[in-house]
Design a protein around this motif. Structure first.
Motif, short mmCIF file in Angstrom:
data_model
loop_
_atom_site.label_atom_id
_atom_site.label_comp_id
_atom_site.label_asym_id
_atom_site.label_seq_id
_atom_site.Cartn_x
_atom_site.Cartn_y
_atom_site.Cartn_z
N ARG A 71 45.08 40.30 36.58
CA ARG A 71 45.00 39.62 37.87
C ARG A 71 43.88 38.57 37.84
O ARG A 71 44.04 37.46 38.38
CB ARG A 71 44.75 40.63 38.98
CG ARG A 71 44.63 40.01 40.37
CD ARG A 71 44.37 41.08 41.41
NE ARG A 71 44.26 40.50 42.74
CZ ARG A 71 44.04 41.21 43.84
NH1 ARG A 71 43.92 42.53 43.77
NH2 ARG A 71 43.95 40.62 45.02
N GLU A 123 44.48 34.58 38.51
CA GLU A 123 43.82 33.83 39.59
C GLU A 123 42.99 32.67 39.05
O GLU A 123 42.80 31.67 39.74
CB GLU A 123 42.95 34.78 40.40
CG GLU A 123 43.76 35.81 41.21
CD GLU A 123 42.87 36.81 41.94
OE1 GLU A 123 41.68 36.89 41.60
OE2 GLU A 123 43.38 37.49 42.85
N GLU A 135 50.52 41.53 43.21
CA GLU A 135 50.16 40.11 43.03
C GLU A 135 50.69 39.58 41.70
O GLU A 135 51.19 38.44 41.63
CB GLU A 135 48.64 39.94 43.09
CG GLU A 135 48.21 38.49 42.91
CD GLU A 135 46.72 38.28 43.15
OE1 GLU A 135 46.18 37.28 42.64
OE2 GLU A 135 46.11 39.10 43.85
#
Length: 618
Positions: free
Chosen positions: A134, A138, A169
């Motif tokens: 993640r 990002e 996500e």
């Protein structure tokens, strides 16, 4: 069934690693009905599922026996722990090495900037943990635009560890045309919900079967006296003398304590819990792989994703909280067709609970007695004879030394000295309380502290439903009754009431004092709690509740708790163990004392934890 139909280059890699026929889960994902589809696979830990999903996505990665190179990763594998991700990465490396596939591993505890450079150079398969993936996503280092397949390995563990938000996500950033392969040992409701959201027309494959116990694991349940848990573990380790053994505790405090106990007894032991850094974890695991250590004491969370090929014995020192935990713990052994043994250490009062857990898990376990010193010595003799009689090549120096010894002592004396040296290097077995009703009663009497031979029971009108806790009740008794901690015996917490022991010699003075301090309430928390003399001892059910919940203080010394199960710090601490880790006063959770305000009548408001303790005045 064999591996026909695979890309020849993968068949060569499998043959070199000694694979002749696929395991059950590998064969299932290669069936024609599974090709090109999303999959939900229930498979036991150690069943060969890493190779299974490596083969399942081969058609998306290879063309004409070679890797199809693109500008972004074609496959993503997400694993719950660093150790499991590294293990998966190594398996995929040898499987796809001949095809020229580049694999990037992204896990916590490693150099993130180096991982970003590897991703920039291009990788066809990315393996990582949810948090690190993640982070790369990002920061723009991980491009999932061309992803063709995503694998969730041990998905149930990832959800248990709180990675749902990270997973969502990551999955939301992948193309809708991707294949999603979900591998999980168990299928709780959160996994089913995740599958419905991110999979299309998924094929369900289960290799677990009706008998949930792993076929290569022998399950045993060993009944012992509650005070003999440590001694029973020592004897169990000595009896099996496993190449590698893993002992599971529920809390990091108990891991620390048992680790110190075994070190003192002479075992080569390491510990794994949430308080250890990644570097300490690496050193412990390397010691186990190098055979410098043979025993590992661990918590459930710390041991997830660990693969030790030499692990032959798993001991549940503290009873698993549910069937899934039992399965995950035990699955550390019996991997890749090798045999293993899982033993649950069961204190006498907890036998019914364990029997119910085994029935629910559909596991047939053999109930056994703890190994005795005599049985251990017999095993030692057999192992020593087998070792000494095994063929060994001797060099000239060995024979020269043997000749000198023969000149000084008789063969019998030399052999006896060898046996003595062998025994002296091994921890001594422990004497245990016999598993008979008479022996249990005798042991119970011997555990009483001096001064508590003649006692009176007092009853408080609060219990588990009001979040009563021995850590708060003890100072309350001292303040209200003007006694010391040493003058309080067992504290047994039931559903709506609590029973405490007070020596009969001071019972009258204690009863008068608690009545007076309660009547002359000065607004201190706990002054409104009723403390009255009870003509009867607590019911057996109350004792069972205490043993299960850790609220017992049975004559274990001032402020202590006997053995395991008493208020230790958990590996993932949850305030007072309640409400799924969201804290005792989370929305929808129970309020202390059972009312809406979260405080007893007349007490000062408090926001967290039990009421503050007041200093003793006596």
């Amino acid at each position: 069934m064999d591996f026909t139909g695979l890309a020849p280059i993968l068949g060569e890699a499998l043959a070199e690693r000694g694979y002749e026929t696929p395991t059950e889960v590998q064969g299932a994902v290669l069936q024609e009905e599974a090709l090109g589809r999303d999959l939900i696979v229930s498979a036991q830990t150690g069943s060969g599922k890493t190779v299974a999903f490596g083969l399942a996505m081969a058609d998306l990665l290879l063309q004409d026996n070679m890797t199809v190179f693109g500008t972004a990763p074609a496959a993503l594998v997400i694993a719950p722990t660093r150790e499991l991700a590294l293990q998966v990465s190594k398996e995929l490396e040898w499987l796809y090495a001949k095809a020229g596939t580049r694999i990037a591993t992204c896990v916590g505890g490693m150099d993130a900037s180096r991982e970003r450079r590897v991703l920039q150079r291009g990788a066809q398969i990315v393996v990582g943990t949810p948090g690190r993936l993640r982070d790369h996503l990002e920061r723009g280092a991980l491009n999932l635009a061309e992803l063709k397949a995503v694998v969730l390995d041990e998905a149930d563990e990832m959800l248990d560890m709180g990675f749902r938000e990270d997973l969502e996500e990551i999955l939301d950033a992948t193309p809708e045309t991707r294949r999603t392969l979900l591998f999980s040992a168990t299928m709780p409701k959160p996994i089913v919900s995740l599958a419905k959201r991110y999979q299309r027309d998924a094929l369900r494959i289960s290799t677990v079967g009706e008998q949930r116990g792993h076929g290569d694991i022998v399950y045993q349940a060993m009944t012992v006296s509650p005070s003999d848990v440590d001694a029973a573990v020592v004897n169990l380790l000595r009896f099996h003398e496993a190449e590698t053994a893993m002992l599971f505790c529920a809390t990091r405090d108990n891991v620390r304590r048992l680790h110190a106990t075994l070190q003192e007894r002479g075992f080569a032991v390491v510990a794994l819990s949430g308080e250890h850094s990644q570097n300490e974890r690496n050193q412990a695991l390397q010691a186990l792989r190098d055979k410098r250590a043979r025993v590992c004491v661990a918590t459930d969370v710390a041991a997830r994703g660990i693969d030790l090929p030499s692990l032959r014995l798993v001991v549940h020192v503290e009873i698993p909280r549910d069937a899934e935990t039992l399965q995950h713990r035990s699955g550390r052994t019996g991997r890749a067709g090798k045999k293993g043994t899982a033993v649950i250490v069961v204190p006498y009062p907890r036998r019914r609970r364990v029997e119910a857990m085994l029935r629910g898990a559909r596991i047939e376990a053999e109930w056994i007695e703890a190994p005795t010193p005599a049985a251990i010595r017999q095993q030692d003799r057999e192992r020593l004879l087998a070792g000494l009689l095994a063929p060994v090549e001797f060099d000239d120096e060995d024979r020269e030394l043997a000749t000198r010894l023969m000149a000084e002592k008789s063969p019998e004396d030399i052999a006896a000295a060898l046996v003595h040296a062998h025994r002296a290097a091994m921890p001594q077995p422990e004497e245990l309380i016999e598993n008979t009703p008479e022996a249990r009663k005798t042991a119970q009497k011997e555990r009483h502290r001096p001064g508590f031979e003649d006692i009176m029971w007092f009853k408080l009108d609060i219990g588990r439903r009001q979040n009563a806790d021995a850590r708060w009740i003890l100072p309350l008794l001292c303040r209200r009754g003007h006694i010391t901690r040493d003058e309080v015996g067992a504290i047994r917490i039931a559903a709506s009431e609590t029973y405490v022991q007070v020596p009969k010699a001071i019972a009258g003075r204690f009863a008068e004092t608690v009545a007076r301090t309660g009547a002359a309430s000065g607004g201190q928390e706990g002054d409104d709690v009723s403390i009255v003399q009870s003509d009867e001892a607590p019911r057996e059910q109350a004792r069972e509740n205490c043993r299960a919940g850790g609220g017992r203080r049975d004559n274990a010394g001032p402020g202590g708790s006997g053995g395991f199960g008493g208020g230790g710090q958990r590996d993932n601490p949850r305030p007072y163990g309640g409400n799924g880790g969201k804290g005792r006063f989370a929305k929808g959770g129970k309020k202390p004392w059972g009312d809406a305000s979260g405080k007893p009548p007349g007490a000062k408001p408090h926001r967290k934890g039990p009421p503050k303790r007041k200093p003793q005045t006596d």
